[in-house]
Design a protein around this motif. Structure first.
Motif, PDB file in Angstrom:
ATOM      1  N   SER A  27     119.862  36.288  17.747  1.00  0.00           N
ATOM      2  CA  SER A  27     120.522  37.117  18.751  1.00  0.00           C
ATOM      3  C   SER A  27     121.425  36.313  19.668  1.00  0.00           C
ATOM      4  O   SER A  27     122.312  36.869  20.300  1.00  0.00           O
ATOM      5  CB  SER A  27     119.478  37.857  19.578  1.00  0.00           C
ATOM      6  OG  SER A  27     118.620  36.923  20.221  1.00  0.00           O
ATOM      7  N   SER A  30     125.532  36.545  19.560  1.00  0.00           N
ATOM      8  CA  SER A  30     126.378  37.590  20.136  1.00  0.00           C
ATOM      9  C   SER A  30     127.050  37.131  21.424  1.00  0.00           C
ATOM     10  O   SER A  30     128.071  37.691  21.802  1.00  0.00           O
ATOM     11  CB  SER A  30     125.551  38.844  20.399  1.00  0.00           C
ATOM     12  OG  SER A  30     124.528  38.575  21.338  1.00  0.00           O
ATOM     13  N   ASN A  31     126.527  36.135  22.094  1.00  0.00           N
ATOM     14  CA  ASN A  31     127.107  35.692  23.358  1.00  0.00           C
ATOM     15  C   ASN A  31     127.442  34.208  23.359  1.00  0.00           C
ATOM     16  O   ASN A  31     127.601  33.609  24.423  1.00  0.00           O
ATOM     17  CB  ASN A  31     126.147  35.990  24.511  1.00  0.00           C
ATOM     18  CG  ASN A  31     125.999  37.473  24.747  1.00  0.00           C
ATOM     19  OD1 ASN A  31     126.981  38.174  24.961  1.00  0.00           O
ATOM     20  ND2 ASN A  31     124.775  37.963  24.683  1.00  0.00           N
ATOM     21  N   THR A  53     132.721  32.282  25.251  1.00  0.00           N
ATOM     22  CA  THR A  53     131.834  33.354  25.683  1.00  0.00           C
ATOM     23  C   THR A  53     132.560  34.322  26.609  1.00  0.00           C
ATOM     24  O   THR A  53     132.221  35.500  26.680  1.00  0.00           O
ATOM     25  CB  THR A  53     130.608  32.785  26.400  1.00  0.00           C
ATOM     26  OG1 THR A  53     131.041  31.921  27.454  1.00  0.00           O
ATOM     27  CG2 THR A  53     129.750  31.977  25.437  1.00  0.00           C
ATOM     28  N   ARG A  71     135.693  38.955  17.650  1.00  0.00           N
ATOM     29  CA  ARG A  71     134.284  39.259  17.416  1.00  0.00           C
ATOM     30  C   ARG A  71     134.152  40.768  17.298  1.00  0.00           C
ATOM     31  O   ARG A  71     134.832  41.510  18.023  1.00  0.00           O
ATOM     32  CB  ARG A  71     133.450  38.743  18.574  1.00  0.00           C
ATOM     33  CG  ARG A  71     131.964  38.624  18.288  1.00  0.00           C
ATOM     34  CD  ARG A  71     131.177  38.352  19.555  1.00  0.00           C
ATOM     35  NE  ARG A  71     131.591  37.163  20.259  1.00  0.00           N
ATOM     36  CZ  ARG A  71     131.006  35.981  20.149  1.00  0.00           C
ATOM     37  NH1 ARG A  71     129.984  35.820  19.323  1.00  0.00           N
ATOM     38  NH2 ARG A  71     131.432  34.955  20.869  1.00  0.00           N
ATOM     39  N   ASP A  72     133.299  41.248  16.437  1.00  0.00           N
ATOM     40  CA  ASP A  72     133.139  42.695  16.296  1.00  0.00           C
ATOM     41  C   ASP A  72     132.379  43.259  17.490  1.00  0.00           C
ATOM     42  O   ASP A  72     131.781  42.531  18.267  1.00  0.00           O
ATOM     43  CB  ASP A  72     132.436  43.024  14.980  1.00  0.00           C
ATOM     44  CG  ASP A  72     130.966  42.632  14.983  1.00  0.00           C
ATOM     45  OD1 ASP A  72     130.204  43.232  14.207  1.00  0.00           O
ATOM     46  OD2 ASP A  72     130.597  41.737  15.751  1.00  0.00           O
ATOM     47  N   ASN A  73     132.415  44.558  17.647  1.00  0.00           N
ATOM     48  CA  ASN A  73     131.829  45.189  18.831  1.00  0.00           C
ATOM     49  C   ASN A  73     130.328  44.941  18.937  1.00  0.00           C
ATOM     50  O   ASN A  73     129.784  44.843  20.028  1.00  0.00           O
ATOM     51  CB  ASN A  73     132.116  46.692  18.811  1.00  0.00           C
ATOM     52  CG  ASN A  73     133.571  46.999  19.075  1.00  0.00           C
ATOM     53  OD1 ASN A  73     134.279  46.220  19.698  1.00  0.00           O
ATOM     54  ND2 ASN A  73     134.027  48.140  18.584  1.00  0.00           N
ATOM     55  N   ALA A  74     129.680  44.855  17.801  1.00  0.00           N
ATOM     56  CA  ALA A  74     128.245  44.588  17.812  1.00  0.00           C
ATOM     57  C   ALA A  74     127.951  43.118  18.056  1.00  0.00           C
ATOM     58  O   ALA A  74     126.784  42.747  18.234  1.00  0.00           O
ATOM     59  CB  ALA A  74     127.625  45.035  16.487  1.00  0.00           C
ATOM     60  N   LYS A  75     129.014  42.318  18.056  1.00  0.00           N
ATOM     61  CA  LYS A  75     128.919  40.871  18.313  1.00  0.00           C
ATOM     62  C   LYS A  75     128.050  40.157  17.309  1.00  0.00           C
ATOM     63  O   LYS A  75     127.437  39.139  17.623  1.00  0.00           O
ATOM     64  CB  LYS A  75     128.433  40.610  19.743  1.00  0.00           C
ATOM     65  CG  LYS A  75     129.377  41.123  20.812  1.00  0.00           C
ATOM     66  CD  LYS A  75     128.920  40.703  22.201  1.00  0.00           C
ATOM     67  CE  LYS A  75     129.904  41.148  23.252  1.00  0.00           C
ATOM     68  NZ  LYS A  75     129.491  40.716  24.609  1.00  0.00           N
ATOM     69  N   THR A  76     128.009  40.677  16.099  1.00  0.00           N
ATOM     70  CA  THR A  76     127.202  40.025  15.079  1.00  0.00           C
ATOM     71  C   THR A  76     128.041  39.210  14.122  1.00  0.00           C
ATOM     72  O   THR A  76     127.500  38.425  13.346  1.00  0.00           O
ATOM     73  CB  THR A  76     126.417  41.078  14.271  1.00  0.00           C
ATOM     74  OG1 THR A  76     127.354  41.999  13.681  1.00  0.00           O
ATOM     75  CG2 THR A  76     125.457  41.826  15.163  1.00  0.00           C
ATOM     76  N   THR A  77     129.352  39.416  14.172  1.00  0.00           N
ATOM     77  CA  THR A  77     130.249  38.744  13.246  1.00  0.00           C
ATOM     78  C   THR A  77     131.504  38.284  13.983  1.00  0.00           C
ATOM     79  O   THR A  77     132.026  39.000  14.828  1.00  0.00           O
ATOM     80  CB  THR A  77     130.653  39.686  12.094  1.00  0.00           C
ATOM     81  OG1 THR A  77     129.475  40.172  11.449  1.00  0.00           O
ATOM     82  CG2 THR A  77     131.506  38.956  11.072  1.00  0.00           C
TER      83      THR A  77
END
Length: 114
Positions: A27, A30-31, A53, A71-77
């Motif tokens: 996790s 994402s940041n 960041t 970065r995608d909105n879900a911040k996973t990629t």
């Protein structure tokens, strides 16, 4: 164990586009700041782009105006959109982040034919 996985490389003609993706376990990703590097045969890895960041971006002079890191909105990629590709962009592209230590993906090969 943090793992980074790049994808999206391939063969493209000069002037074409590719979008590379970098996904990570954990996790924290994402940041966290993330960067792309590339390595030419027989050369050291060189910086390509960085997403801080804060959301600010930094680019190497050689790719500024042609490549975009996001970065995608879900911040996973994290993505690297590469436009107006040149033969000199041919390299293995690596995703990088720092979380207590350096983490690198295994790389994805981009080949630009002239």
């Amino acid at each position: 164990q943090v793992q980074l996985a790049e994808s999206g490389g391939g063969l493209v003609q000069a002037g074409g586009s590719l979008r590379l993706s970098c996904a990570a376990s954990g996790s924290f990703f994402s940041n966290n700041a993330v960067a792309w590097y590339r390595q030419f045969p027989g050369k050291q890895r060189e910086f390509v782009a960085r997403l801080a960041t804060s959301g600010s971006t930094t680019y190497a002079d050689s790719v500024r105006g042609r490549f975009t890191i996001s970065r995608d909105n879900a911040k996973t990629t994290v993505y690297l959109q590469m436009n107006s590709l040149k033969s000199e962009d041919t390299a293995v592209y690596y995703c990088y982040t720092f979380w207590g230590m350096d983490y690198w993906g295994k790389g994805t090969l981009v080949t630009v034919s002239s």
